[in-house]
Design an enzyme around this catalytic site. Structure first.
Site, PDB file in Angstrom:
ATOM      1  N   LYS A 296       0.837  -1.195   0.000  1.00 19.88           N
ATOM      2  CA  LYS A 296       0.000   0.000   0.000  1.00 19.88           C
ATOM      3  C   LYS A 296       0.872   1.245   0.000  1.00 19.88           C
ATOM      4  O   LYS A 296       1.874   1.316   0.725  1.00 19.88           O
ATOM      5  CB  LYS A 296      -0.919  -0.011   1.226  1.00 19.88           C
ATOM      6  CG  LYS A 296      -1.916   1.150   1.284  1.00 19.88           C
ATOM      7  CD  LYS A 296      -2.810   1.035   2.498  1.00 19.88           C
ATOM      8  CE  LYS A 296      -3.812   2.174   2.566  1.00 19.88           C
ATOM      9  NZ  LYS A 296      -4.713   2.066   3.739  1.00 19.88           N
TER      10      LYS A 296
ATOM     11  N   SER B 202      -9.488   2.084   3.231  1.00 24.88           N
ATOM     12  CA  SER B 202      -8.589   2.802   2.344  1.00 24.88           C
ATOM     13  C   SER B 202      -7.579   1.889   1.655  1.00 24.88           C
ATOM     14  O   SER B 202      -6.816   2.341   0.803  1.00 24.88           O
ATOM     15  CB  SER B 202      -7.836   3.870   3.136  1.00 24.88           C
ATOM     16  OG  SER B 202      -7.014   3.276   4.136  1.00 24.88           O
TER      17      SER B 202
ATOM     18  N   SER C  35      -9.873  -0.055   7.440  1.00 26.76           N
ATOM     19  CA  SER C  35      -9.304   0.063   6.101  1.00 26.76           C
ATOM     20  C   SER C  35      -8.713  -1.195   5.502  1.00 26.76           C
ATOM     21  O   SER C  35      -8.389  -1.206   4.316  1.00 26.76           O
ATOM     22  CB  SER C  35      -8.245   1.173   6.081  1.00 26.76           C
ATOM     23  OG  SER C  35      -8.848   2.431   6.172  1.00 26.76           O
TER      24      SER C  35
END
Length: 473
Positions: A80, A156, A180
C-alpha cells in the site's frame, strides 16, 4: 494446472519446493495479470517490472540451492502506498507530496518482506492520506472491484484488496485505522486481519495515532497467518511496538472452534443491515454453531462512538495536512477538507473527552470478553457500490463512517478483528463476516476465521476474472 495467479502464497511455496514452477514463473504471471486487469481496476500506482523479475530470479536461485530466506521467499507482493519503500516514491494518494524524494528507507513491514525474499511488484492505491473507506484520489482516480470494476474496492486499502482479489500478486499489506483492511476485504471477497495494535510495527507513525494498525490482505486465512509471521515483530522505530511473538500465527490454526463462547451481534445495537447481508451472516453464524461453538445473540452494550472517533480522526488529519503549509487544505480531497473544517474548533478538552469515550469502550469490551471468547458481526451492512460515489446512492450521508458502523469501534479498542468472506449477496457481490477477540488474541481470531473458511469450502475467496472494458480509472 491452474493459472499461477490463482494460487495462494502457500500453494506457490509448495510449488517452488516441488520444482513444479519457479518464482520467476509466478512473477511473470502476476505481471501479465496486471497488464490484463489493471486498466479496469486501477489498483497500482507503480509497477517495477525490472526489480520484480530480478528479485524473482534471485529467489529462484535460492530455491534451487536450498537456501531460501524465509516463508515469503518468491511470493509476488504489493505494498500500500502509505508505507515508505526504499527506491520508490510514497505519495499517499496526495498531490501535496513531491515525488522527488529522497526515498531511502523501508517501513518495518517492507523491510521484513525484503528480508524473507518476497518479490515486491509495486505500490497500490490509497485515498489521500488513507482518510476514508473508498479508494479514490485526485492524484490517481478511483480503484474498482474485481467482482465488478464499476463498483468500489472499498478503502482505504482498496488497491491492496483489488490486487489480491484479481490475482495481481498473492498478498499485500494494508493499513487500518477505522476499517481500512476489513472494509475492502468484505467488498472484494478476500481475507484481512487488523491485528492487535502494536503487533505489526509502523514507521513513520500514522497521523491517526493509536487508531492505526497494519495488517495482511490475502485470499485465505492461512496466507494471512503466514504473512503475519513475516511482518510482526519488534521494531525500535515504533514506540508502541509489542515484543516479537514467541510462536507462529499458524499455531493452532486448524484446531477448530468447538466449545468456544461466541457472541453474535447483528448490528452492535445501532447498525442496520441490508436483508441479504443479515441472512448470509446469520447462516455463517449457524455454521459456527454447527462446528461446536456455543453461540448467543447479544450486543456488547455500547452506543455508537462515532462522534468521539471523528474528533480523534479529523484532528489527526488536520495535523497531517497542516504540515504541507497554509494553502494545503484548499488542495486536498473535498471530503477530507470538509471533515477537517468541521472539527477545526475542537479543543484539547474535546480530544480528552473523546479519549475518555475510547477508554470506557475498551474497559467495556475487556469485561465482555471475560464471558465471550469471540464477537461476530457483519463486516459491512452493505455491499460495494458505485466507485465514483462516496456512499450508496440515496444514503443518509456521504461520510464514510455512516456506512461502516462495525469497523471503527474496534480501532478505538485496539482489538484484533478479521474479515472473512461469507457469501454472495443478491446483487452478486461478496459479503464479509467480522470476527473480533480480546487484545492479543490474534491467533484465536485466525483460528475461528479458518474454521469458518474450511466449513464453507473456501468457495468465496478465489480471485475473480475481470470482464474486459469495464470500469473507468
Amino acid at each position: 494446472m491452474r493459472d499461477l495467479v490463482e494460487l495462494t502464497a502457500a500453494e506457490l511455496l509448495e510449488g517452488y519446493a516441488a520444482g513444479s514452477f519457479t518464482p520467476v514463473d509466478a512473477t511473470e504471471s502476476a505481471l501479465r495479470r496486471i497488464d490484463e486487469c489493471d486498466g479496469d481496476l486501477n489498483a497500482f500506482v507503480l509497477v517495477d517490472r525490472e526489480s520484480a523479475i530480478s528479485s524473482a530470479e534471485a529467489s529462484a536461485a535460492r530455491w534451487k540451492a536450498g537456501e531460501t530466506l524465509g516463508i515469503g521467499d518468491g511470493v509476488p507482493t504489493s505494498i500500500k502506498d502509505m508505507f515508505i519503500t526504499a527506491g520508490w516514491p510514497t505519495l499517499r494518494g496526495s498531490t501535496l507530496i513531491d515525488d522527488a524524494g529522497p526515498w531511502d528507507a523501508d517501513a518495518p513491514c517492507v523491510a521484513r518482506l525484503r528480508e524473507t525474499g518476497a518479490v515486491l511488484l509495486g505500490k497500490v492505491t490509497t485515498p489521500e492520506f488513507a482518510w476514508k473507506g473508498t479508494t479514490d484520489s485526485e492524484r490517481y482516480g478511483a480503484t474498482g472491484n474485481p467482482w465488478d470494476p464499476a463498483t468500489t474496492a472499498g478503502g482505504s486499502s482498496g488497491g491492496s484488496s483489488a490486487a489480491v482479489g484479481a490475482g495481481m500478486g498473492a498478498w499485500s499489506v494494508g493499513t487500518d485505522a477505522g476499517g481500512s483492511v476489513r472494509i475492502p476485504a468484505a467488498f472484494t471477497g478476500t481475507v484481512a486481519l487488523k491485528p492487535t495494535f502494536g503487533t505489526v510495527p509502523m514507521f513513520p507513525a500514522s497521523p491517526f495515532g493509536t487508531l492505526a494498525h497494519a495488517g495482511p490482505m490475502t485470499r485465505t486465512v492461512a496466507d494471512a497467518a503466514m504473512l503475519m509471521d513475516i511482518v510482526s515483530g519488534f521494531d525500535s522505530r515504533d514506540w508502541a511496538a509489542l515484543p516479537t511473538p514467541a510462536g507462529s500465527f499458524t499455531d493452532g490454526l486448524e484446531d477448530g472452534i468447538a466449545g468456544l463462547r461466541i457472541a453474535y451481534s447483528p448490528t452492535l445495537g445501532f447498525g442496520e443491515n441490508a436483508p441479504d447481508i443479515d441472512r448470509l451472516v446469520r447462516q455463517a453464524v449457524g455454521e459456527l454453531e454447527a462446528m461446536g461453538a456455543v453461540v448467543e445473540e447479544v450486543d456488547p452494550g455500547f452506543a455508537d462512538p462515532v462522534e468521539a472517533f471523528h474528533v480523534l480522526w479529523f484532528t489527526g488529519a488536520a495535523k497531517v495536512v497542516a504540515a504541507y503549509g497554509p494553502e494545503a487544505l484548499a488542495k486536498v480531497d473535498p471530503g477530507l477538507r470538509e471533515g477537517i473544517e468541521q472539527y477545526a474548533d475542537a479543543t484539547a478538552q474535546d480530544y480528552l473527552d473523546a479519549t475518555a469515550v475510547r477508554m470506557e469502550l475498551g474497559v467495556l469490551m475487556g469485561a465482555f470478553h471475560q464471558n465471550y471468547d469471540l464477537l461476530v458481526t457483519p463486516t459491512m451492512p452493505i455491499t460495494a457500490f458505485d466507485r465514483t460515489r462516496q456512499a450508496p446512492e440515496g444514503w443518509k450521508s456521504d461520510l464514510w463512517t455512516s456506512w461502516t458502523p462495525y469497523t471503527y469501534p474496534f480501532n478505538m479498542t485496539q482489538q484484533p478483528a478479521a474479515s472473512v468472506p461469507c457469501g454472495v449477496a443478491d446483487n452478486g457481490l461478496p459479503v464479509g463476516l467480522q470476527i473480533v477477540a480480546a487484545r492479543t488474541q490474534d491467533q484465536l481470531v485466525l483460528r475461528a476465521a479458518r474454521a469458518y473458511e474450511k466449513a464453507s469450502g473456501e468457495k468465496f475467496s478465489r480471485p475473480v476474472s475481470v470482464p474486459a472494458g469495464q470500469g473507468t480509472a
